[in-house]
Design a protein around this motif. Structure first.
Motif, PDB file in Angstrom:
ATOM      1  N   GLU A  40     -52.724 -42.996  91.627  1.00  0.00           N
ATOM      2  CA  GLU A  40     -52.341 -42.500  92.949  1.00  0.00           C
ATOM      3  C   GLU A  40     -51.730 -43.605  93.801  1.00  0.00           C
ATOM      4  O   GLU A  40     -50.870 -43.355  94.642  1.00  0.00           O
ATOM      5  CB  GLU A  40     -53.556 -41.900  93.652  1.00  0.00           C
ATOM      6  CG  GLU A  40     -53.978 -40.553  93.102  1.00  0.00           C
ATOM      7  CD  GLU A  40     -55.110 -39.939  93.904  1.00  0.00           C
ATOM      8  OE1 GLU A  40     -55.678 -40.652  94.781  1.00  0.00           O
ATOM      9  OE2 GLU A  40     -55.434 -38.757  93.676  1.00  0.00           O
ATOM     10  N   ARG A  41     -52.186 -44.841  93.570  1.00  0.00           N
ATOM     11  CA  ARG A  41     -51.662 -45.986  94.309  1.00  0.00           C
ATOM     12  C   ARG A  41     -50.306 -46.425  93.778  1.00  0.00           C
ATOM     13  O   ARG A  41     -49.627 -47.246  94.383  1.00  0.00           O
ATOM     14  CB  ARG A  41     -52.673 -47.129  94.228  1.00  0.00           C
ATOM     15  CG  ARG A  41     -52.487 -48.217  95.252  1.00  0.00           C
ATOM     16  CD  ARG A  41     -53.670 -49.162  95.229  1.00  0.00           C
ATOM     17  NE  ARG A  41     -53.700 -49.998  94.041  1.00  0.00           N
ATOM     18  CZ  ARG A  41     -54.668 -50.865  93.747  1.00  0.00           C
ATOM     19  NH1 ARG A  41     -55.710 -50.981  94.561  1.00  0.00           N
ATOM     20  NH2 ARG A  41     -54.629 -51.587  92.656  1.00  0.00           N
ATOM     21  N   GLY A  42     -49.921 -45.882  92.619  1.00  0.00           N
ATOM     22  CA  GLY A  42     -48.641 -46.232  92.022  1.00  0.00           C
ATOM     23  C   GLY A  42     -48.689 -47.391  91.061  1.00  0.00           C
ATOM     24  O   GLY A  42     -47.650 -47.873  90.609  1.00  0.00           O
ATOM     25  N   ASP A  43     -49.901 -47.855  90.718  1.00  0.00           N
ATOM     26  CA  ASP A  43     -50.032 -48.990  89.800  1.00  0.00           C
ATOM     27  C   ASP A  43     -49.655 -48.574  88.391  1.00  0.00           C
ATOM     28  O   ASP A  43     -49.869 -47.424  87.975  1.00  0.00           O
ATOM     29  CB  ASP A  43     -51.461 -49.515  89.820  1.00  0.00           C
ATOM     30  CG  ASP A  43     -51.789 -50.284  91.085  1.00  0.00           C
ATOM     31  OD1 ASP A  43     -50.933 -50.324  91.989  1.00  0.00           O
ATOM     32  OD2 ASP A  43     -52.901 -50.830  91.179  1.00  0.00           O
ATOM     33  N   GLU A  44     -49.106 -49.535  87.653  1.00  0.00           N
ATOM     34  CA  GLU A  44     -48.822 -49.334  86.240  1.00  0.00           C
ATOM     35  C   GLU A  44     -49.772 -50.208  85.413  1.00  0.00           C
ATOM     36  O   GLU A  44     -50.182 -51.270  85.859  1.00  0.00           O
ATOM     37  CB  GLU A  44     -47.359 -49.709  85.924  1.00  0.00           C
ATOM     38  CG  GLU A  44     -46.336 -48.772  86.502  1.00  0.00           C
ATOM     39  CD  GLU A  44     -46.335 -47.398  85.847  1.00  0.00           C
ATOM     40  OE1 GLU A  44     -47.085 -47.204  84.858  1.00  0.00           O
ATOM     41  OE2 GLU A  44     -45.610 -46.528  86.316  1.00  0.00           O
ATOM     42  N   PRO A  45     -50.156 -49.717  84.212  1.00  0.00           N
ATOM     43  CA  PRO A  45     -49.614 -48.542  83.520  1.00  0.00           C
ATOM     44  C   PRO A  45     -50.291 -47.224  83.882  1.00  0.00           C
ATOM     45  O   PRO A  45     -49.967 -46.194  83.304  1.00  0.00           O
ATOM     46  CB  PRO A  45     -49.869 -48.883  82.055  1.00  0.00           C
ATOM     47  CG  PRO A  45     -51.155 -49.649  82.091  1.00  0.00           C
ATOM     48  CD  PRO A  45     -51.094 -50.480  83.342  1.00  0.00           C
ATOM     49  N   GLN A  46     -51.223 -47.239  84.843  1.00  0.00           N
ATOM     50  CA  GLN A  46     -52.008 -46.031  85.103  1.00  0.00           C
ATOM     51  C   GLN A  46     -51.150 -44.857  85.560  1.00  0.00           C
ATOM     52  O   GLN A  46     -51.399 -43.710  85.170  1.00  0.00           O
ATOM     53  CB  GLN A  46     -53.095 -46.329  86.138  1.00  0.00           C
ATOM     54  CG  GLN A  46     -54.215 -47.223  85.633  1.00  0.00           C
ATOM     55  CD  GLN A  46     -53.859 -48.693  85.660  1.00  0.00           C
ATOM     56  OE1 GLN A  46     -52.842 -49.089  86.241  1.00  0.00           O
ATOM     57  NE2 GLN A  46     -54.693 -49.521  85.043  1.00  0.00           N
ATOM     58  N   ALA A  47     -50.129 -45.127  86.382  1.00  0.00           N
ATOM     59  CA  ALA A  47     -49.278 -44.030  86.855  1.00  0.00           C
ATOM     60  C   ALA A  47     -48.588 -43.336  85.687  1.00  0.00           C
ATOM     61  O   ALA A  47     -48.504 -42.095  85.632  1.00  0.00           O
ATOM     62  CB  ALA A  47     -48.244 -44.563  87.847  1.00  0.00           C
TER      63      ALA A  47
END
Length: 282
Positions: free
Chosen positions: A229-236
């Motif tokens: 949700e924060r826009g971090d990668e690779p999670q997004a």
């Protein structure tokens, strides 16, 4: 480390969604992230106390990438087969205990920025590796000799690292996945493997470990969701590709089949824990 010209034996080690990691000579070059200073502080502490199983920090190169020493040995997918037998599993558990004991004296400030939190150790917490698994271990034959990929380090109870790795080494996966992906020659006796790991780590019993694995899996889902949700990668990217559904399915399997991992709950010859298959998440 001063800037250096790339040498001819440059080879890619792996590619992560948020940047390329390369081996150049006897060094590893990794993209610097906001939490890199925290990881470097941890690794420098380990070097100062003579801990032998972590890479050394050499600084940054001309491209702004962090430079770490290369640990020669087998790692990545090769690590899965190393913990299948009891001997390798014991070595693996002892490596984690040795790290926890080594880092116990490290007390970074509460304002330290890690990949998933800003915190310092509280009480009996240590700076956990956060992603301790066979794939992030360097092996020489049957023995683990190094721990790599410290991006997910953060303060937590020691039991966090224990439970995190047990979800992969018990493992909390169905039999089909164990046979197809995790290098097991036959369905694993999860209860026995937890007992072996716990004893080698130094725990006096295994009570509460299954509950802790479930809590770690639940918390992992929340961390991935929050960072995405924060826009971090690779999670997004993971979330966009449906990775949260996979994590939830793994948690559901663990809940439904927890009897396979608990004392008195050896393998059910009828159900066998088989509820589906898929590649490992690591």
């Amino acid at each position: 480390m001063t800037d250096q010209e790339p040498v001819t034996d440059q080879e890619p080690v792996t590619a992560r969604e948020f940047g390329r990691v390369e081996r150049i000579g006897d060094t590893v070059r990794r993209p610097a992230m906001p939490w890199t200073p925290a990881v470097h502080g941890l690794l420098l502490y380990l070097e100062d106390i003579g801990y032998p199983h972590a890479p050394r920090v050499l600084g940054f190169d001309e491209h702004g990438r962090e430079v770490l020493t290369w640990i020669e040995g087998e790692s990545g997918p090769d690590g899965w087969g190393k913990v299948v037998d009891d001997r390798g599993l014991r070595f693996f558990a002892r490596l984690l205990r040795e790290y926890h004991d080594a880092v116990a004296g490290y007390r970074p400030p509460a304002a330290t920025l890690w990949s998933s939190t800003t915190a310092g150790p509280v009480g009996d917490e240590v700076v956990c590796h956060g992603d301790f698994g066979p794939w992030n271990t360097v092996w020489s034959g049957a023995r683990p000799i190094g721990i790599i990929d410290w991006d997910h380090a953060r303060p937590a109870a020691r039991l966090h690292d224990v439970a995190y790795t047990l979800q992969y080494t018990a493992p909390f996966r169905d039999d089909a996945e164990c046979l197809r992906w995790l290098r097991y020659p036959e369905p694993p006796d999860r209860c026995h493997r937890i007992e072996v790991f716990a004893a080698a780590y130094g725990l006096t019993d295994t009570r509460g470990l299954v509950d802790e694995v479930l809590r770690v899996q639940e918390a992992g889902i929340e961390v991935v969701r929050r960072l995405a949700e924060r826009g971090d990668e690779p999670q997004a990217t993971w979330v966009a590709e449906g990775h949260l559904d996979q994590l939830r399915a793994q948690l559901a399997w663990s809940r439904e089949n927890r009897h396979l991992a608990e004392a008195g709950g050896r393998r059910d010859p009828v159900r066998g824990g088989r509820t589906g298959a898929g590649p490992p998440a690591a």
